[in-house]
Enzyme design. Sequence first.
Site, PDB file in Angstrom:
ATOM      1  N   TYR A   8      42.960  28.633  47.941  1.00 53.34           N
ATOM      2  CA  TYR A   8      43.065  29.037  46.529  1.00 53.34           C
ATOM      3  C   TYR A   8      44.491  28.877  46.017  1.00 53.34           C
ATOM      4  O   TYR A   8      45.137  27.881  46.313  1.00 53.34           O
ATOM      5  CB  TYR A   8      42.551  30.483  46.346  1.00 53.34           C
ATOM      6  CG  TYR A   8      41.214  30.693  46.997  1.00 53.34           C
ATOM      7  CD1 TYR A   8      40.123  29.941  46.581  1.00 53.34           C
ATOM      8  CD2 TYR A   8      41.029  31.588  48.042  1.00 53.34           C
ATOM      9  CE1 TYR A   8      38.882  30.103  47.175  1.00 53.34           C
ATOM     10  CE2 TYR A   8      39.791  31.751  48.633  1.00 53.34           C
ATOM     11  CZ  TYR A   8      38.729  31.002  48.200  1.00 53.34           C
ATOM     12  OH  TYR A   8      37.520  31.155  48.792  1.00 53.34           O
ATOM     13  N   SER A  24      33.654  31.845  52.312  1.00 53.13           N
ATOM     14  CA  SER A  24      33.995  30.562  51.682  1.00 53.13           C
ATOM     15  C   SER A  24      34.181  29.403  52.652  1.00 53.13           C
ATOM     16  O   SER A  24      34.297  28.256  52.201  1.00 53.13           O
ATOM     17  CB  SER A  24      35.262  30.709  50.855  1.00 53.13           C
ATOM     18  OG  SER A  24      34.940  31.335  49.651  1.00 53.13           O
ATOM     19  N   VAL A  51      36.759  35.208  52.573  1.00 58.94           N
ATOM     20  CA  VAL A  51      37.142  36.612  52.400  1.00 58.94           C
ATOM     21  C   VAL A  51      36.630  37.525  53.518  1.00 58.94           C
ATOM     22  O   VAL A  51      36.968  38.699  53.560  1.00 58.94           O
ATOM     23  CB  VAL A  51      36.729  37.204  51.027  1.00 58.94           C
ATOM     24  CG1 VAL A  51      37.543  36.616  49.906  1.00 58.94           C
ATOM     25  CG2 VAL A  51      35.245  37.076  50.781  1.00 58.94           C
ATOM     26  N   LYS A  73      31.813  26.676  52.248  1.00 59.09           N
ATOM     27  CA  LYS A  73      31.988  25.677  51.184  1.00 59.09           C
ATOM     28  C   LYS A  73      32.363  24.301  51.755  1.00 59.09           C
ATOM     29  O   LYS A  73      32.087  23.274  51.149  1.00 59.09           O
ATOM     30  CB  LYS A  73      33.070  26.138  50.202  1.00 59.09           C
ATOM     31  CG  LYS A  73      32.700  27.422  49.453  1.00 59.09           C
ATOM     32  CD  LYS A  73      33.884  27.955  48.657  1.00 59.09           C
ATOM     33  CE  LYS A  73      33.539  29.248  47.927  1.00 59.09           C
ATOM     34  NZ  LYS A  73      34.720  29.851  47.265  1.00 59.09           N
TER      35      LYS A  73
HETATM   36  N1  GLU Z   1      31.168  34.905  48.568  1.00 62.92           N
HETATM   37  C1  GLU Z   1      32.521  35.085  48.114  1.00 62.92           C
HETATM   38  C2  GLU Z   1      32.571  35.077  46.604  1.00 62.92           C
HETATM   39  O1  GLU Z   1      31.905  34.257  46.023  1.00 62.92           O
HETATM   40  C3  GLU Z   1      33.341  34.001  48.691  1.00 62.92           C
HETATM   41  C4  GLU Z   1      34.796  34.121  48.364  1.00 62.92           C
HETATM   42  C5  GLU Z   1      35.702  33.748  49.522  1.00 62.92           C
HETATM   43  O2  GLU Z   1      35.320  33.768  50.686  1.00 62.92           O
HETATM   44  O3  GLU Z   1      36.853  33.483  49.234  1.00 62.92           O
HETATM   45  O4  GLU Z   1      33.227  35.848  45.990  1.00 62.92           O
END
Ligand code: GLU
Length: 307
Positions: A243, A63, A261, A66
């Site tokens: 989050y 993530s 993650v 992002k």
């Molecule tokens: N590729 C992971 C998902 O979409 C990213 C989530 C993350 O890194 O928090 O679940």
Amino acid sequence: MNYQEILEDIYKSIKPELKRGKVADYIPALARVKKEQFAMSITLLDGTNYSVGDVDKKFSIQSISKVFTFTKALNIYSKELYKRVGVEPSGNPFNSLVQLEYENGIPRNPFINAGALVVTDSLISYYKDEYRALEKILTFVRDISNNSSIDFDEEVAKSELEYGDRNLALAYLMKSFGNFENSVEKSVSTYFKQCAITMSAKELSRAGLYLANGGVDPITKKEFATLSQTKRINAVMLTCGHYDASGEFAYHVGLPAKSGVGGGILAIIPNVMSIAVWAPSLNRYGNSHAGTLALEEFTTKTGLSIF
Ligand code: GLU
């Protein structure tokens, strides 16, 4: 300030924490990553780097990507982007479907999965097809890292697609509300590839430098975001970067940051440095357990935070 000594002290005190938590197991390729690994790397505005641990070991940035796609989409769409995604903390898990239903398919922010999927979808629309969009995302990450060898891990991307039902569901739900423009399968698969980008802690701390310097890479002088866009990206990192644990992270660490993650966290000290930390074992919110503690110790020891 003796940064090297501070990092080494943190490494020592963090070691017992590395066995706590658990690695992301919903992506089979990530479930195999060994728990007890740690790296922390800081890059100052003049390019000086201090590091400890497995600093050259590549990990899946997940993530954290992002932040980079949000930057690109802001470059392209500016305020228009906010018609499709908000900037409010979600207070919900990263892959939650519930809020999206009662908020009519407009994700709270670009750092929860739904918001990041919209951002990637918007890049595919702009670049006309998913291959070109992915190439542009990779080029951007290579440019901010000043490193043309950065790439994504096919196996991790494939593994995530095999178990990607929830992300596909998020995208379909948004499509049903008219907030998704391209093929769900193609966009979600591009999103998984961007998440599967691998970087070392040293590379990641270098990549974040533009965010510590008002959008301009202080070494290459390339502009990756305007000053006001950088203010907004950092603000969203502070309020939404972890989050439903974003408030707690801001309270303990006091820095804009984004977790993934894969166990990585990118944190920014505006006008001072970019920090990357990696410890694969996650807390119950899906954020690196030891990585969060290491950053808290860093801001406490150095007195450097945005507050
Ligand atoms: N590729 C992971 C998902 O979409 C990213 C989530 C993350 O890194 O928090 O679940």
